[in-house]
Design a protein around this motif. Structure first.
Motif, short mmCIF file in Angstrom:
data_model
loop_
_atom_site.label_atom_id
_atom_site.label_comp_id
_atom_site.label_asym_id
_atom_site.label_seq_id
_atom_site.Cartn_x
_atom_site.Cartn_y
_atom_site.Cartn_z
N ARG A 110 11.76 6.69 -4.05
CA ARG A 110 10.50 6.38 -3.40
C ARG A 110 10.52 4.91 -2.97
O ARG A 110 11.26 4.09 -3.53
CB ARG A 110 9.30 6.64 -4.33
CG ARG A 110 9.24 5.75 -5.55
CD ARG A 110 7.94 5.97 -6.33
NE ARG A 110 7.87 5.13 -7.52
CZ ARG A 110 8.12 5.55 -8.75
NH1 ARG A 110 8.47 6.80 -8.96
NH2 ARG A 110 8.04 4.71 -9.77
N LEU A 132 7.69 1.74 -1.45
CA LEU A 132 6.32 1.34 -1.16
C LEU A 132 6.32 0.81 0.27
O LEU A 132 6.92 -0.23 0.56
CB LEU A 132 5.86 0.27 -2.15
CG LEU A 132 4.35 -0.02 -2.18
CD1 LEU A 132 3.57 1.21 -2.62
CD2 LEU A 132 4.06 -1.19 -3.12
N THR A 170 2.73 -2.13 5.34
CA THR A 170 2.42 -2.19 6.77
C THR A 170 1.58 -3.43 7.06
O THR A 170 0.46 -3.55 6.57
CB THR A 170 1.67 -0.92 7.22
OG1 THR A 170 2.45 0.23 6.89
CG2 THR A 170 1.42 -0.95 8.71
N VAL A 172 -1.20 -3.33 4.10
CA VAL A 172 -1.62 -2.10 3.45
C VAL A 172 -0.38 -1.41 2.89
O VAL A 172 0.67 -1.41 3.53
CB VAL A 172 -2.37 -1.16 4.43
CG1 VAL A 172 -2.82 0.11 3.72
CG2 VAL A 172 -3.55 -1.88 5.04
N TYR A 173 -0.51 -0.81 1.71
CA TYR A 173 0.65 -0.22 1.04
C TYR A 173 0.45 1.28 0.84
O TYR A 173 -0.63 1.74 0.48
CB TYR A 173 0.87 -0.89 -0.33
CG TYR A 173 1.18 -2.37 -0.22
CD1 TYR A 173 2.50 -2.81 -0.06
CD2 TYR A 173 0.17 -3.32 -0.28
CE1 TYR A 173 2.79 -4.16 0.03
CE2 TYR A 173 0.46 -4.67 -0.19
CZ TYR A 173 1.76 -5.09 -0.03
OH TYR A 173 2.05 -6.43 0.06
N TYR A 174 1.53 2.03 1.08
CA TYR A 174 1.54 3.48 0.89
C TYR A 174 2.80 3.86 0.12
O TYR A 174 3.88 3.31 0.37
CB TYR A 174 1.54 4.22 2.23
CG TYR A 174 0.40 3.87 3.16
CD1 TYR A 174 -0.80 4.57 3.13
CD2 TYR A 174 0.54 2.83 4.08
CE1 TYR A 174 -1.83 4.25 4.00
CE2 TYR A 174 -0.50 2.50 4.95
CZ TYR A 174 -1.68 3.22 4.90
OH TYR A 174 -2.70 2.89 5.76
N ILE A 175 2.69 4.83 -0.79
CA ILE A 175 3.86 5.34 -1.50
C ILE A 175 4.49 6.44 -0.65
O ILE A 175 3.82 7.39 -0.25
CB ILE A 175 3.48 5.89 -2.88
CG1 ILE A 175 2.90 4.77 -3.76
CG2 ILE A 175 4.70 6.51 -3.56
CD1 ILE A 175 2.41 5.27 -5.12
N VAL A 176 5.78 6.31 -0.38
CA VAL A 176 6.52 7.30 0.41
C VAL A 176 7.67 7.83 -0.45
O VAL A 176 8.49 7.06 -0.94
CB VAL A 176 7.08 6.70 1.71
CG1 VAL A 176 7.84 7.75 2.51
CG2 VAL A 176 5.95 6.11 2.55
N TYR A 191 3.06 4.50 -9.75
CA TYR A 191 3.18 5.96 -9.66
C TYR A 191 3.61 6.51 -11.01
O TYR A 191 4.51 5.96 -11.67
CB TYR A 191 4.21 6.36 -8.61
CG TYR A 191 4.46 7.85 -8.54
CD1 TYR A 191 3.57 8.70 -7.88
CD2 TYR A 191 5.58 8.42 -9.15
CE1 TYR A 191 3.79 10.07 -7.82
CE2 TYR A 191 5.81 9.79 -9.09
CZ TYR A 191 4.91 10.60 -8.43
OH TYR A 191 5.13 11.95 -8.38
#
Length: 221
Positions: A194, A196, A199, A207-211, A97
């Motif tokens: 933040r 990562l 899931t 699977v990876y998502y930035i939160v 990011y």
């Protein structure tokens, strides 16, 4: 006539299963339910072998001192609260990011995105069948700092050792680049906290998502 029977050969456990079994603490040393430790080990294995992350650590306690701890209590573990579940921190092979304001500074300075210093990241292991709410995410964010540390005393890798030379290399990479300060601080970062979100599905795919913790400025593509 006696019928001869041959025992079927046992199937050797996979590398992932072996790693999970060797990484999970003994029952007496467990800080969280076993499935949380298994989940963290599975995600750590995926980050290392599928995404080339390094300096991976599993954290069971918050790096932030507990406000309710007694000043006479000198135990480092006693001064830190238990995390809702084990978290992972590590160094990705490239930045995951870049803040929009930093993008502008990089463009003005002629710095390519692949040349910016790497940053340690928090990783939150979860399973696809779990249901998450804003409250649950807030509980995680409230117990971590903006930038994970390799020296908070709560992390461990599968070898249980820290390579001081690698740590120094990581610190050197965080110095100023091209005359501008690209988030060089070890305590604060643009955009705030933040994680990562990792899931894991039933077929072991991750699977990876930035939160982010709150609203952040949108990126410019």
């Amino acid at each position: 006539m006696t019928a001869s029977t041959s025992a079927s050969p046992s199937v050797a456990p996979s590398a992932l299963t072996t790693f999970i079994n060797s990484t999970t603490p003994a029952p007496i040393a467990l800080t969280h339910p076993p499935h949380y430790h298994h989940l963290a080990a599975q995600v750590l294995h995926n980050l290392r072998h599928q995404h080339d992350w390094t300096r991976l650590l599993i954290h069971t306690h918050s790096p932030l001192p507990s406000s309710s701890s007694s000043s006479s209590d000198t135990s480092d573990q006693a001064r830190r609260k238990l995390l809702p579940r084990p978290l992972i921190s590590g160094l990705p092979p490239h930045r995951i990011y870049v803040h929009p304001d930093e993008q502008v500074e990089m463009l003005k300075a002629g710095v390519k995105e692949g040349d910016v210093p790497l940053e340690r990241e928090w990783v939150l292991p979860t399973h696809l069948r779990e249901k998450w709410s804003l409250r649950r995410f807030a509980e995680v964010f409230d117990m971590v700092g903006e930038v994970p540390s390799e020296h908070d005393g709560n992390g461990h890798d599968e070898s249980g050792k820290c390579d001081e030379e690698s740590i120094q290399d990581t610190q050197d990479d965080g110095q100023e680049l091209a005359g501008i300060d690209l988030e060089g601080s070890n305590e604060k970062r643009r955009g705030g906290k933040r994680v990562l979100l990792a899931t894991v599905s039933d077929d072991s795919a991750v699977v990876y998502y930035i939160v982010h913790d709150g609203i952040v400025k949108p990126r410019q593509n």
